[in-house]
Design a protein around this motif. Structure first.
Motif, PDB file in Angstrom:
ATOM      1  N   ARG A   7       4.208   5.604  -5.541  1.00 24.60           N
ATOM      2  CA  ARG A   7       4.251   5.555  -7.004  1.00 24.60           C
ATOM      3  C   ARG A   7       3.172   6.448  -7.615  1.00 24.60           C
ATOM      4  NH1 ARG A   7       4.947   0.103  -7.891  1.00 24.60           N
ATOM      5  NH2 ARG A   7       2.764  -0.162  -7.344  1.00 24.60           N
ATOM      6  N   HIS A   8       2.027   6.551  -6.949  1.00 21.31           N
ATOM      7  CA  HIS A   8       0.919   7.353  -7.468  1.00 21.31           C
ATOM      8  C   HIS A   8       1.180   8.847  -7.296  1.00 21.31           C
ATOM      9  CE1 HIS A   8      -3.171   8.582  -8.395  1.00 21.31           C
ATOM     10  NE2 HIS A   8      -3.215   9.250  -7.261  1.00 21.31           N
ATOM     11  N   ILE A   9       1.795   9.231  -6.184  1.00 22.04           N
ATOM     12  CA  ILE A   9       1.973  10.657  -5.879  1.00 22.04           C
ATOM     13  C   ILE A   9       3.101  11.275  -6.688  1.00 22.04           C
ATOM     14  CG2 ILE A   9       2.698  12.256  -4.063  1.00 22.04           C
ATOM     15  CD1 ILE A   9       1.149  10.515  -2.092  1.00 22.04           C
ATOM     16  N   TYR A  10       4.203  10.545  -6.826  1.00 25.16           N
ATOM     17  CA  TYR A  10       5.362  11.140  -7.478  1.00 25.16           C
ATOM     18  C   TYR A  10       5.404  10.803  -8.963  1.00 25.16           C
ATOM     19  CZ  TYR A  10       6.765  12.504  -2.845  1.00 25.16           C
ATOM     20  OH  TYR A  10       6.784  13.086  -1.614  1.00 25.16           O
TER      21      TYR A  10
ATOM     22  N   GLU B  27      10.088  23.553  -1.246  1.00 26.29           N
ATOM     23  CA  GLU B  27       9.497  23.151   0.022  1.00 26.29           C
ATOM     24  C   GLU B  27       7.981  23.000  -0.110  1.00 26.29           C
ATOM     25  OE1 GLU B  27      10.653  25.798   3.106  1.00 26.29           O
ATOM     26  OE2 GLU B  27      12.811  25.450   2.838  1.00 26.29           O
ATOM     27  N   GLN B  28       7.380  23.825  -0.962  1.00 24.72           N
ATOM     28  CA  GLN B  28       5.939  23.733  -1.170  1.00 24.72           C
ATOM     29  C   GLN B  28       5.567  22.408  -1.823  1.00 24.72           C
ATOM     30  OE1 GLN B  28       4.266  26.947  -3.434  1.00 24.72           O
ATOM     31  NE2 GLN B  28       2.177  26.148  -3.330  1.00 24.72           N
ATOM     32  N   VAL B  29       6.344  22.005  -2.832  1.00 31.25           N
ATOM     33  CA  VAL B  29       6.102  20.713  -3.474  1.00 31.25           C
ATOM     34  C   VAL B  29       6.259  19.584  -2.470  1.00 31.25           C
ATOM     35  CG1 VAL B  29       6.983  19.084  -5.189  1.00 31.25           C
ATOM     36  CG2 VAL B  29       6.738  21.494  -5.780  1.00 31.25           C
ATOM     37  N   LEU B  30       7.297  19.671  -1.649  1.00 28.46           N
ATOM     38  CA  LEU B  30       7.534  18.637  -0.648  1.00 28.46           C
ATOM     39  C   LEU B  30       6.372  18.554   0.340  1.00 28.46           C
ATOM     40  CD1 LEU B  30       9.480  16.583   0.650  1.00 28.46           C
ATOM     41  CD2 LEU B  30      10.422  18.479   1.991  1.00 28.46           C
ATOM     42  N   GLU B  31       5.938  19.687   0.867  1.00 29.35           N
ATOM     43  CA  GLU B  31       4.841  19.695   1.836  1.00 29.35           C
ATOM     44  C   GLU B  31       3.544  19.199   1.209  1.00 29.35           C
ATOM     45  OE1 GLU B  31       4.616  23.622   3.381  1.00 29.35           O
ATOM     46  OE2 GLU B  31       6.511  23.498   4.488  1.00 29.35           O
ATOM     47  N   THR B  32       3.291  19.595  -0.037  1.00 32.75           N
ATOM     48  CA  THR B  32       2.048  19.192  -0.705  1.00 32.75           C
ATOM     49  C   THR B  32       2.014  17.694  -0.964  1.00 32.75           C
ATOM     50  OG1 THR B  32       1.846  21.361  -1.771  1.00 32.75           O
ATOM     51  CG2 THR B  32       0.596  19.537  -2.733  1.00 32.75           C
ATOM     52  N   THR B  33       3.103  17.168  -1.523  1.00 31.07           N
ATOM     53  CA  THR B  33       3.111  15.744  -1.872  1.00 31.07           C
ATOM     54  C   THR B  33       3.113  14.863  -0.634  1.00 31.07           C
ATOM     55  OG1 THR B  33       5.533  15.843  -2.090  1.00 31.07           O
ATOM     56  CG2 THR B  33       4.229  16.109  -4.102  1.00 31.07           C
ATOM     57  N   LEU B  34       3.920  15.226   0.367  1.00 31.91           N
ATOM     58  CA  LEU B  34       3.922  14.426   1.593  1.00 31.91           C
ATOM     59  C   LEU B  34       2.609  14.577   2.349  1.00 31.91           C
ATOM     60  CD1 LEU B  34       7.549  14.788   3.011  1.00 31.91           C
ATOM     61  CD2 LEU B  34       6.490  12.816   1.901  1.00 31.91           C
ATOM     62  N   GLY B  35       1.984  15.753   2.260  1.00 30.65           N
ATOM     63  CA  GLY B  35       0.660  15.919   2.862  1.00 30.65           C
ATOM     64  C   GLY B  35      -0.349  14.979   2.234  1.00 30.65           C
ATOM     65  N   MET B  36      -0.311  14.866   0.907  1.00 33.76           N
ATOM     66  CA  MET B  36      -1.192  13.929   0.208  1.00 33.76           C
ATOM     67  C   MET B  36      -0.899  12.490   0.632  1.00 33.76           C
ATOM     68  SD  MET B  36      -1.053  15.582  -3.622  1.00 33.76           S
ATOM     69  CE  MET B  36      -1.765  14.095  -4.322  1.00 33.76           C
ATOM     70  N   PHE B  37       0.391  12.178   0.753  1.00 31.15           N
ATOM     71  CA  PHE B  37       0.782  10.828   1.134  1.00 31.15           C
ATOM     72  C   PHE B  37       0.259  10.473   2.523  1.00 31.15           C
ATOM     73  CE2 PHE B  37       4.069   8.254   3.364  1.00 31.15           C
ATOM     74  CZ  PHE B  37       3.853   7.050   2.702  1.00 31.15           C
ATOM     75  N   PHE B  38       0.456  11.373   3.479  1.00 33.98           N
ATOM     76  CA  PHE B  38      -0.013  11.117   4.849  1.00 33.98           C
ATOM     77  C   PHE B  38      -1.538  11.014   4.907  1.00 33.98           C
ATOM     78  CE2 PHE B  38       4.062  13.347   6.324  1.00 33.98           C
ATOM     79  CZ  PHE B  38       4.712  12.139   6.516  1.00 33.98           C
ATOM     80  N   GLN B  39      -2.233  11.862   4.147  1.00 37.86           N
ATOM     81  CA  GLN B  39      -3.700  11.831   4.149  1.00 37.86           C
ATOM     82  C   GLN B  39      -4.230  10.524   3.572  1.00 37.86           C
ATOM     83  OE1 GLN B  39      -5.094  15.320   2.110  1.00 37.86           O
ATOM     84  NE2 GLN B  39      -4.280  16.749   3.643  1.00 37.86           N
ATOM     85  N   GLN B  40      -3.659  10.096   2.460  1.00 40.99           N
ATOM     86  CA  GLN B  40      -4.114   8.857   1.841  1.00 40.99           C
ATOM     87  C   GLN B  40      -3.816   7.655   2.733  1.00 40.99           C
ATOM     88  OE1 GLN B  40      -2.529   8.543  -2.117  1.00 40.99           O
ATOM     89  NE2 GLN B  40      -3.464  10.449  -2.816  1.00 40.99           N
ATOM     90  N   LEU B  41      -2.657   7.677   3.376  1.00 44.81           N
ATOM     91  CA  LEU B  41      -2.313   6.576   4.267  1.00 44.81           C
ATOM     92  C   LEU B  41      -3.246   6.560   5.482  1.00 44.81           C
ATOM     93  CD1 LEU B  41      -0.371   4.235   4.750  1.00 44.81           C
ATOM     94  CD2 LEU B  41       1.153   5.824   5.947  1.00 44.81           C
ATOM     95  N   ALA B  42      -3.573   7.745   6.013  1.00 48.09           N
ATOM     96  CA  ALA B  42      -4.491   7.826   7.147  1.00 48.09           C
ATOM     97  C   ALA B  42      -5.883   7.340   6.747  1.00 48.09           C
ATOM     98  CB  ALA B  42      -4.558   9.262   7.663  1.00 48.09           C
ATOM     99  N   ARG B  43      -6.309   7.663   5.530  1.00 47.92           N
ATOM    100  CA  ARG B  43      -7.621   7.216   5.048  1.00 47.92           C
ATOM    101  C   ARG B  43      -7.651   5.692   4.912  1.00 47.92           C
ATOM    102  NH1 ARG B  43      -7.594   9.906   0.652  1.00 47.92           N
ATOM    103  NH2 ARG B  43      -8.305  11.815   1.657  1.00 47.92           N
ATOM    104  N   ALA B  44      -6.595   5.131   4.345  1.00 48.77           N
ATOM    105  CA  ALA B  44      -6.540   3.675   4.211  1.00 48.77           C
ATOM    106  C   ALA B  44      -6.461   3.006   5.581  1.00 48.77           C
ATOM    107  CB  ALA B  44      -5.325   3.280   3.365  1.00 48.77           C
ATOM    108  N   SER B  45      -5.725   3.610   6.493  1.00 49.15           N
ATOM    109  CA  SER B  45      -5.606   3.061   7.841  1.00 49.15           C
ATOM    110  C   SER B  45      -6.954   3.053   8.541  1.00 49.15           C
ATOM    111  CB  SER B  45      -4.595   3.894   8.641  1.00 49.15           C
ATOM    112  OG  SER B  45      -4.461   3.398   9.954  1.00 49.15           O
ATOM    113  N   GLU B  46      -7.725   4.128   8.373  1.00 50.94           N
ATOM    114  CA  GLU B  46      -9.053   4.212   8.993  1.00 50.94           C
ATOM    115  C   GLU B  46     -10.006   3.181   8.396  1.00 50.94           C
ATOM    116  OE1 GLU B  46     -12.593   7.549   9.702  1.00 50.94           O
ATOM    117  OE2 GLU B  46     -10.700   8.108   8.731  1.00 50.94           O
TER     118      GLU B  46
ATOM    119  N   GLU C  88       0.825  -1.211   0.000  1.00 51.86           N
ATOM    120  CA  GLU C  88       0.000   0.000   0.000  1.00 51.86           C
ATOM    121  C   GLU C  88       0.861   1.263   0.000  1.00 51.86           C
ATOM    122  OE1 GLU C  88      -3.558   2.234   0.059  1.00 51.86           O
ATOM    123  OE2 GLU C  88      -3.151   0.112  -0.372  1.00 51.86           O
ATOM    124  N   VAL C  89       1.870   1.296   0.850  1.00 48.65           N
ATOM    125  CA  VAL C  89       2.767   2.450   0.884  1.00 48.65           C
ATOM    126  C   VAL C  89       3.483   2.614  -0.451  1.00 48.65           C
ATOM    127  CG1 VAL C  89       4.882   3.372   1.930  1.00 48.65           C
ATOM    128  CG2 VAL C  89       3.086   2.401   3.387  1.00 48.65           C
ATOM    129  N   ALA C  90       3.945   1.510  -1.028  1.00 45.95           N
ATOM    130  CA  ALA C  90       4.617   1.558  -2.333  1.00 45.95           C
ATOM    131  C   ALA C  90       3.686   2.107  -3.401  1.00 45.95           C
ATOM    132  CB  ALA C  90       5.106   0.165  -2.721  1.00 45.95           C
TER     133      ALA C  90
END
Length: 273
Positions: A150-153, A177-196, A144-146
């Motif tokens: 792959r989807h975000i980047y 830094e904006q790209v980094l924060e945006t992409t990692l924000g998406m990654f954390f949100q999607q992972l949190a959604r899948a975890s829930e 799932e993390v992989a």
């Protein structure tokens, strides 16, 4: 008609043949055509000769088709073997060796205008996940993390499974830094959604080494071992991303820490490899 058909097939498969083989096979058409014209003018056609020519052409067509099929089959087998040698069987990402190779190649080509971000991504408390839910669930979260990375980047970014529950990614041609924060924000949100959705508390920590254009490499000769490329050392960059990950896991799991690339900091002797 038989000769014309075989000539068409030979020209179609020209790219699969060496020049000498192609010319020798062309003679198979040129000489019979000349002989047929001469025979027609001098003696009229012989049914027996025509039958031999037609049967020979049929054999040639079948041999050409079989040769082409064998060529494509070997090519497909080679591509499959190369893919399996470079990719992780569980996630489909590049494996550690192939990922390392591609990343080093990118560092080799960096100049003073290039920038990048090197990231370590680690699933937090992965042993607890395996112990609590089982290894099948642990394997699911690795995939799932992989998949999310792959989807975000972008497709031209380099992402590999470093080993176990850890991944490493080289985000090329940007240190925003904006790209980094945006992409990692998406990654954390999607992972949190899948975890829930699965009722399991799964999150990742990330360590980033950011190479801005001002810190980019200068053109020059690298070191003998291939690590130091001008003013940017690949091993040093990996070490700083690793330290950033360690800081994240120690103080604030489930987030990310960014270190700006520091040329003055030597790479540790026990650098990951």
């Amino acid at each position: 008609m038989g000769i014309a058909l075989c000539l068409f097939m030979l020209i179609s498969y020209r790219k699969n043949l060496d020049r000498i083989i192609f010319l020798s096979m062309m003679s198979f058409f040129v000489l019979p055509v000349l002989a047929t014209i001469y025979q027609a003018l001098a003696y009229s056609f012989s049914l027996q000769c025509l039958a031999i020519v037609i049967s020979t052409q049929i054999m040639f067509v079948m041999d050409t088709v079989e040769m082409n099929m064998r060529f494509h089959s070997q090519q497909a087998a080679y591509e499959k073997a190369r893919y399996e040698a470079e990719h992780d069987g569980m996630t489909g990402l590049l494996n550690k060796e192939a990922g390392w190779k591609h990343m080093r190649k990118y560092f080799d080509r960096m100049d003073s205008h290039d920038e990048a971000m090197l990231m370590f991504v680690d699933i937090d408390d992965f042993k607890t996940i395996n112990d609590t839910y089982g290894h099948t669930v642990g394997d699911f979260w690795i995939r799932e993390v992989a998949s999310q990375l792959r989807h975000i980047y972008r497709q031209d970014d380099i992402i590999c499974r470093y080993g176990g529950d850890e991944f490493i990614a080289l985000i090329r041609n940007t240190a925003s830094e904006q790209v980094l924060e945006t992409t990692l924000g998406m990654f954390f949100q999607q992972l949190a959604r899948a975890s829930e959705q699965h009722g399991q508390d799964v999150h990742c920590s990330v360590g980033v080494c950011r190479i801005a254009a001002a810190d980019g490499a200068s053109l020059g000769t690298g070191s003998a071992d291939g690590d130091a490329i001008g003013s940017v050392d690949f091993s040093q960059c990996v070490a700083q991303a690793d330290l950033a990950l360690y800081e994240t896991k120690r103080f604030n799991k489930g987030t990310f820490t960014v270190y700006n690339y520091d040329r003055s900091q030597p790479a540790p002797a026990n650098i990951r490899a």
